[in-house]
Design an enzyme around this catalytic site. Sequence first.
Site, PDB file in Angstrom:
ATOM      1  N   ASP A  18      44.283  66.546  30.142  1.00 54.94           N
ATOM      2  CA  ASP A  18      45.057  66.767  29.326  1.00 54.94           C
ATOM      3  C   ASP A  18      44.960  65.351  28.314  1.00 54.94           C
ATOM      4  O   ASP A  18      44.748  64.476  29.090  1.00 54.94           O
ATOM      5  CB  ASP A  18      46.510  67.089  29.433  1.00 54.94           C
ATOM      6  CG  ASP A  18      46.893  68.301  30.137  1.00 54.94           C
ATOM      7  OD1 ASP A  18      46.265  69.312  29.492  1.00 54.94           O
ATOM      8  OD2 ASP A  18      47.868  68.572  31.008  1.00 54.94           O
ATOM      9  N   ASP A  67      45.186  74.546  25.997  1.00 51.68           N
ATOM     10  CA  ASP A  67      46.377  74.971  25.854  1.00 51.68           C
ATOM     11  C   ASP A  67      46.785  75.517  24.706  1.00 51.68           C
ATOM     12  O   ASP A  67      47.886  76.287  24.508  1.00 51.68           O
ATOM     13  CB  ASP A  67      47.332  73.493  26.301  1.00 51.68           C
ATOM     14  CG  ASP A  67      46.953  73.153  27.839  1.00 51.68           C
ATOM     15  OD1 ASP A  67      46.422  74.165  28.592  1.00 51.68           O
ATOM     16  OD2 ASP A  67      47.152  71.950  28.167  1.00 51.68           O
TER      17      ASP A  67
END
Length: 164
Positions: free
Chosen positions: A125, A143
């Site tokens: 991330d 995402d």
Amino acid sequence: MSPEARTKLVRLLLISGGVAVADQVVKLLVNAGVEMGRRIPVVAGFFDLTHWHNQGGAFGLLASQGPAVRGFFFFFLSFLAVVLLAYLYRKTPAASRWFSVALCLTLGGAVGNLIDRVRLGYVDDFLLFYVNGYYWPAFNVADAAVTVGAFMLVAAFVTRRDPL
């Protein structure tokens, strides 16, 4: 191959494939250029580029579980999502552009994160948004695609129409 089938295949490859490839390329760039845990302000007080390994799922779900439990659970869940999304896409008429695009975005994001889970055992991330000390958990391109695709699917179900 019929024109409808060709349209659907091109849409699938461009959107789902594009999302998965973009996700992996950006993750490689972040891995190469941003040290683990480092934050680089992009828009002061709102957005930073960071580098973080997410061992769990959304919002760190199951991050405290052992790697075997996490690995099995998230691989199985991701694989099931990919199969279900591909099945739904196959059954969706090419004329249902909004629904098709929503499924392609969601599928591409699921594939992007599944690649990380299989290859690395975690998901990278790197996008971190915050305001006045309130932080949204770091996330990635995959995402974001899953989130946008899911909102589009909900909008299609709620309105019962294809806005495109």
